[in-house]
Design an enzyme around this catalytic site. Structure first.
Site, PDB file in Angstrom:
ATOM      1  N   ASP A  61       0.275  -3.935   1.460  1.00 55.09           N
ATOM      2  CA  ASP A  61       1.564  -3.408   1.922  1.00 55.09           C
ATOM      3  C   ASP A  61       1.450  -2.117   2.728  1.00 55.09           C
ATOM      4  OD1 ASP A  61       0.734  -1.873  -0.158  1.00 55.09           O
ATOM      5  OD2 ASP A  61       2.638  -1.827  -1.211  1.00 55.09           O
ATOM      6  N   GLU A  62       0.252  -1.817   3.204  1.00 54.85           N
ATOM      7  CA  GLU A  62       0.056  -0.568   3.958  1.00 54.85           C
ATOM      8  C   GLU A  62      -0.780  -0.805   5.204  1.00 54.85           C
ATOM      9  OE1 GLU A  62      -0.946   3.376   1.912  1.00 54.85           O
ATOM     10  OE2 GLU A  62      -1.236   1.870   0.360  1.00 54.85           O
ATOM     11  N   ASP A  69       4.238   1.756   5.342  1.00 53.07           N
ATOM     12  CA  ASP A  69       4.116   1.377   3.934  1.00 53.07           C
ATOM     13  C   ASP A  69       5.390   0.651   3.516  1.00 53.07           C
ATOM     14  OD1 ASP A  69       3.462   1.197   1.311  1.00 53.07           O
ATOM     15  OD2 ASP A  69       3.188   3.348   0.974  1.00 53.07           O
TER      16      ASP A  69
END
Lengths: 156, 461
Positions: free
Chosen positions: B157-158, B64
């Protein structure tokens, strides 16, 4: 219209860092890089301008009434400049370099700077007026202001 | 892992060794009605991963990016490093991401800028730029695919991934190495968590933020961590579900893991039971290397300045419909059902729904179908601030059968093709409906031309 700008200290020539009018304006917001704040509310408001390829500090407009012939403000409309409203003052368009600008308490990032107008008063003292234009939708939502600084090669 | 019609949850965990369970599962799930066993290479590969997970050769990882939008801005603008920074969305009205320095001043995600400025007068505000965030996100994905054979592009973003340490490398070493590689190659700070299941990996990375790298695979360590975390830390357990659990003494993640499985199923349905398995280290979902087919597509979001003007609301509907059609055509699907949802400032939403006689992606037909939906969703004189347009019952465009009375209109279809081609070539919204004219200021700002939902291929919003 922006009531202040800040310039990264590293964007100023080293020789200027120790000038009293610069050093008293140095501000650390965090991180490694400090900034120099130029606020219209300052007791001696000045703006950094690029003149003949050199960075200089000049009086910001005429808010304190030091000149009897210049308008008592720090800003001018882009339309006024384009329509020749300043012709009598023999103005020159200059670049006001800025890293950040301030509007109604909100500091926002500026990529290059703001367009400015440089004029000379009856005593031969130079003053820079920040050029402004009607706000974009984003700027109006962000700042609730109807005027925004005319940014150099940037649209926000 | 639910790879077939029979899953691990069908076993009593004490009666079989886990490895035996997996082998039995593979056989049962690959048995055809004729009684013969047949399984694909993909299934065998998936089961191999599962076996490796139970034998601790592999685990599940979660990576993350730390305050991603702010970090992305800092990549191209080092002046912002170490300073309180907020990224503005909703056309400049709200903070959609903030740096840890701004968070420390009490600013929350989604907070109006005027409140944020009161809490953090030194904050620097920047305009969101999803094109740039996507560029960095895809670069992260590339690095991740180099580091792991199975990566799921979960959100911008993960990432979830199958963690496979190299020879002589521990899971902890792997987590640290991944974090370091992303930082060195992309200048992005990330946090990595490695565990026995997705839920555990996400909990671990969330609790190790910022710039953490943590592998927790021992039951004792897991329990120690779970005991400290409230159930609301689990994605999928929000306030309402937590409230349902509380009378049973279930407040922490560990309480949930230790609770009776049947009770959890009763309280939180099958989804909750899946979480229970995950918290106990039993993976219930696979890592999707490619995005599964969309069940629904939607477009919409904030209207920025709220409006009670029906013409403006109609303009938003047309804008969202044009964006939706773009997406439908990209995925080559056509909807059978449309839902229009309008959010109002007083919190009472309006909704209109329609079922199409024949699935279509034609602008004129869809708009015609949506007009009555807007009439139903519209609350006169109430300022609206959000709108979502949802397309469901998607059928394949290439194989869809036209109805007996399907309106075949070669002119309209040719027009739609031309519109799509021009916009692909000249730029998005270069040709658009005249009904969107009240939104001139929105179209004038290039940043509004690309949104988070336009980043394709990710599983989650």
């Amino acid at each position: 219209m922006a009531s202040g700008i800040a310039l990264a200290l590293s964007d100023m020539p080293l020789a200027m860092h120790c000038w009293p009018e610069v050093s008293r304006r140095i501000y650390r917001r965090g991180g490694t890089e400090a900034e120099v704040r130029f606020l219209y509310d300052d007791r001696e408001p000045v703006l950094p301008v690029m003149k003949d390829g050199k960075l200089e500090l000049v009086r910001w407009g005429n808010g304190r009434g030091r000149s009897r012939c210049l308008p008592r403000t720090g800003w001018t409309w882009k339309a006024t400049v384009e329509q020749g409203g300043w012709v009598g003052a023999a103005p020159g368009v200059v670049r006001i370099p800025a890293t950040l600008a301030l509007e109604k308490g909100i500091w926002f990032r500026v990529r290059q700077g703001v367009h400015g107008l440089l004029v000379t008063d009856e005593q031969g003292v130079e003053s820079a007026y920040m050029i402004c234009e009607p706000s974009s939708h984003y700027y109006r939502v962000m700042t609730r202001s109807d005027r925004m600084p005319a940014l150099i090669e940037e649209k926000i | 892992m639910r790879l077939g019609h029979i899953s691990l949850s069908h076993f009593n965990s004490t009666s079989f060794r886990k490895i035996d369970q997996i082998i039995v599962l593979l056989l049962l799930n690959s048995r055809k009605p004729s009684g013969r066993y047949c399984t694909s290479l993909d299934t065998i590969r998936a089961y191999t991963i599962l076996v490796d997970m139970y034998t601790r050769k592999r685990a599940v990882g979660h990576l993350d990016a730390d305050c991603f939008y702010v970090s992305a801005e800092r990549v191209r603008d080092p002046f912002l490093k170490g300073k309180p920074v907020g990224v503005l969305g909703n056309q400049g009205a709200c903070v959609i991401a903030k740096s840890y320095e701004m968070k420390a001043a009490g600013v929350k995600t989604g907070e109006p800028i005027w409140d944020a400025v009161q809490k953090c007068p030194d904050g620097i505000y920047v305009k969101r730029d999803f094109r740039w965030y996507e560029t960095l996100s895809r670069s992260m994905l590339e690095v991740m695919r180099r580091l792991s054979g199975h990566v799921e592009y979960y959100s911008i973003d993960e990432f979830f991934f199958v963690a496979e340490p190299g020879p002589g490398q521990s899971f902890q070493d792997l987590a640290v190495a991944m974090r370091q590689t992303i930082l060195e190659e992309l200048d992005l700070p990330v946090t990595v968590g490695i565990a026995r299941s997705r839920t555990l990996a996400k909990l671990i990375s969330d609790s190790a933020k910022p710039f953490g790298a943590k592998a927790v695979l021992e039951k004792e360590h897991e329990e120690h961590l779970l005991a400290r975390l409230p159930v609301t830390e689990i994605s999928g357990v929000a306030k309402r579900r937590a409230k349902r659990l509380l009378p049973w003494g279930i407040a922490s993640c560990l309480d949930l893991a230790k609770a009776d499985r049947g009770l959890v199923r009763k309280l939180l349905t099958a989804t909750g039971e899946a979480l229970w398995w995950e918290l106990n280290g039993e993976p219930t979902g696979e890592i999707h290397s490619a995005r599964p087919r969309h069940k629904a597509l939607s477009r919409g979001g904030s209207l920025g300045e709220s409006t009670a003007d029906p013409h403006r609301l109609y303009a938003w509907l047309v804008r969202n419909l044009e964006r939706l059609i773009e997406e439908l055509r990209y995925h080559r699907v056509m909807p059978g059902k449309l839902t229009l949802w309008v959010g109002y400032r007083d919190g009472i939403p309006g909704e209109g729904q329609t079922r199409l006689a024949v699935p279509t992606d034609r602008f004129d037909l869809l708009l015609e179908a949506l007009r009555p939906c807007l009439r139903r969703a519209w609350r006169p004189k109430h300022p609206a601030n959000r709108m979502h347009l949802i397309a469901e019952d998607l059928t394949d465009r290439d194989t869809a059968q036209g109805g007996l009375f399907s309106p075949h209109d070669p002119r309209a279809e040719a027009l739609a093709d031309v519109k799509q081609r021009i916009n692909e070539r000249i730029g998005r919204f270069a040709v658009r409906s005249g009904a969107t004219l009240p939104l001139k200021s929105i179209y004038d700002d290039g940043a509004n031309g690309y949104d988070i939902c336009d980043v394709r291929g990710k599983i989650c919003f």
